[in-house]
Design a protein around this motif. Structure first.
Motif, PDB file in Angstrom:
ATOM      1  N   ILE A  24       0.832  -1.210   0.000  1.00 53.39           N
ATOM      2  CA  ILE A  24       0.000   0.000   0.000  1.00 53.39           C
ATOM      3  C   ILE A  24       0.871   1.267   0.000  1.00 53.39           C
ATOM      4  O   ILE A  24       0.565   2.239  -0.689  1.00 53.39           O
ATOM      5  CB  ILE A  24      -0.965  -0.013   1.215  1.00 53.39           C
TER       6      ILE A  24
ATOM      7  N   GLN B 243      -1.820  -0.783  -4.759  1.00 52.05           N
ATOM      8  CA  GLN B 243      -3.276  -0.969  -4.873  1.00 52.05           C
ATOM      9  C   GLN B 243      -3.857  -0.218  -6.084  1.00 52.05           C
ATOM     10  O   GLN B 243      -5.003  -0.420  -6.447  1.00 52.05           O
ATOM     11  CB  GLN B 243      -3.987  -0.565  -3.565  1.00 52.05           C
TER      12      GLN B 243
ATOM     13  N   PRO C  35      -8.890  -5.492   0.804  1.00 52.06           N
ATOM     14  CA  PRO C  35      -8.452  -6.683   0.080  1.00 52.06           C
ATOM     15  C   PRO C  35      -9.122  -6.893  -1.269  1.00 52.06           C
ATOM     16  O   PRO C  35     -10.079  -6.202  -1.633  1.00 52.06           O
ATOM     17  CB  PRO C  35      -8.901  -7.804   1.029  1.00 52.06           C
TER      18      PRO C  35
ATOM     19  N   ALA D  12     -14.221  -6.392   2.153  1.00 49.18           N
ATOM     20  CA  ALA D  12     -13.845  -7.259   3.273  1.00 49.18           C
ATOM     21  C   ALA D  12     -15.043  -7.980   3.902  1.00 49.18           C
ATOM     22  O   ALA D  12     -15.005  -9.201   4.107  1.00 49.18           O
ATOM     23  CB  ALA D  12     -13.102  -6.440   4.332  1.00 49.18           C
TER      24      ALA D  12
ATOM     25  N   GLN E 147     -16.575   0.673  10.149  1.00 46.93           N
ATOM     26  CA  GLN E 147     -15.451   0.649   9.204  1.00 46.93           C
ATOM     27  C   GLN E 147     -15.444   1.913   8.339  1.00 46.93           C
ATOM     28  O   GLN E 147     -14.381   2.463   8.044  1.00 46.93           O
ATOM     29  CB  GLN E 147     -15.526  -0.608   8.318  1.00 46.93           C
TER      30      GLN E 147
ATOM     31  N   ARG F  77     -12.429   4.627   7.860  1.00 46.92           N
ATOM     32  CA  ARG F  77     -11.887   5.063   6.570  1.00 46.92           C
ATOM     33  C   ARG F  77     -11.632   6.586   6.631  1.00 46.92           C
ATOM     34  O   ARG F  77     -10.586   7.068   6.209  1.00 46.92           O
ATOM     35  CB  ARG F  77     -12.858   4.684   5.453  1.00 46.92           C
TER      36      ARG F  77
HETATM   37  N1  LIG Z   1     -14.722  -1.083   1.832  1.00 41.85           N
HETATM   38  C1  LIG Z   1     -13.404  -1.620   1.555  1.00 41.85           C
HETATM   39  C2  LIG Z   1     -12.369  -0.693   2.188  1.00 41.85           C
HETATM   40  C3  LIG Z   1     -10.979  -1.205   1.999  1.00 41.85           C
HETATM   41  C4  LIG Z   1      -9.915  -0.181   2.406  1.00 41.85           C
HETATM   42  O1  LIG Z   1     -10.201   1.021   2.660  1.00 41.85           O
HETATM   43  N2  LIG Z   1      -8.650  -0.644   2.463  1.00 41.85           N
HETATM   44  C5  LIG Z   1      -7.540   0.204   2.816  1.00 41.85           C
HETATM   45  C6  LIG Z   1      -6.604  -0.521   3.779  1.00 41.85           C
HETATM   46  S1  LIG Z   1      -7.408  -0.900   5.299  1.00 41.85           S
HETATM   47  C7  LIG Z   1      -6.706   0.508   1.578  1.00 41.85           C
HETATM   48  O2  LIG Z   1      -6.614  -0.293   0.672  1.00 41.85           O
HETATM   49  N3  LIG Z   1      -6.071   1.683   1.571  1.00 41.85           N
HETATM   50  C8  LIG Z   1      -5.211   2.118   0.528  1.00 41.85           C
HETATM   51  C9  LIG Z   1      -5.767   3.259  -0.250  1.00 41.85           C
HETATM   52  O3  LIG Z   1      -6.938   3.671  -0.035  1.00 41.85           O
HETATM   53  O4  LIG Z   1      -5.055   3.771  -1.125  1.00 41.85           O
HETATM   54  C10 LIG Z   1     -13.318  -3.041   2.099  1.00 41.85           C
HETATM   55  O5  LIG Z   1     -13.859  -3.295   3.175  1.00 41.85           O
HETATM   56  O6  LIG Z   1     -12.727  -3.912   1.449  1.00 41.85           O
END
Ligand SMILES: N[C@@H](CCC(=O)N[C@@H](CS)C(=O)NCC(=O)O)C(=O)O
Length: 211
Positions: free
Chosen positions: A33, A38, A53, A65, A105, A109
């Motif tokens: 990341i 990503q 993920p 997720a 969640q 974010r």
């Molecule tokens: N709603 C998504 C949210 C996923 C999410 O925000 N992942 C974060 C890590 S916890 C991410 O990939 N962050 C990197 C970015 O936004 O560039 C899920 O639950 O899969």
């Protein structure tokens, strides 16, 4: 066979825990990341939202997720992570996982990525303050639920909903008021961390904080 695209401690954590709990065969692909992996075009083919993920199920990509967590629980009924479809426990399970993902969640974010709303420093501070207040209000309600009807979200039955709650609690560890400041949540975390899946997850993902 599953392939989980993960980042240590990220939203992939609950999915990874579920894979360990059900004893499924899976492969891991780390997404860097910090390096912006990503947003790599090849990763965007798996998860066009550019977040972690993503998971291949029989070679086909899926994301979100909470959705992945529910899918694993349903595909491995022998592990008992999901109550029977027509039961009241299932209604409660759906309720908790949806609440955790779309309220708690989502607030996290904003806490971690206030720039999603506005990149100006002042706006980011306001966004973080609002996110913190939503997260702490959620801990208060979840703590009351566990104190009255715990030790798990479904009462005496452990389920996939608890994996989601544990992941979100972990995310609060460096906040001004972490989830473990609430007594019933603290007891819940201690119980969950005693499960073999937690130690195995830490070993595999190389995690150290909040062990
Ligand atoms: N709603 C998504 C949210 C996923 C999410 O925000 N992942 C974060 C890590 S916890 C991410 O990939 N962050 C990197 C970015 O936004 O560039 C899920 O639950 O899969």
């Amino acid at each position: 066979m599953y392939t989980l695209y993960y980042s240590p401690g990220a939203a992939s954590l609950a999915v990874h825990l579920a894979l360990l709990e059900v004893g499924a065969a899976y492969k891991l692909e780390k997404v860097d990341i910090e390096a912006g992996a990503q947003r790599d075009p090849n990763y965007l083919k798996l998860n066009p939202n550019g977040v972690v993920p993503a998971m291949l199920i029989e070679g086909k990509p899926f994301y979100e997720a909470a959705g992945l967590l529910m899918t694993i629980a349903d595909r491995h009924p022998q592990a008992g992570l999901a109550p029977a479809l027509d039961s009241l426990e299932r209604a409660a399970w759906n309720q908790w996982i949806m609440h955790l993902t779309n309220t708690v969640q989502a607030a996290f974010r904003l806490w971690f990525y206030p720039q999603d709303i506005d990149s100006a420093a002042e706006a980011q501070a306001l966004t973080k303050a609002a996110a913190r207040s939503k997260i702490e209000a959620a801990w208060t309600r979840l703590d009351a639920q566990l104190a009255a009807n715990g030790p798990y979200l479904l009462g005496s039955t452990f389920s996939a909903a608890d994996l989601m709650l544990l992941m979100l609690m972990r995310w609060s560890r460096n906040m001004p008021k972490p989830a473990t400041e609430w007594a019933a949540l603290r007891e819940f975390a201690a119980k969950m961390k005693a499960r073999p899946s937690w130690a195995r997850l830490y070993e595999i993902e190389g995690l150290t904080e909040w062990a």
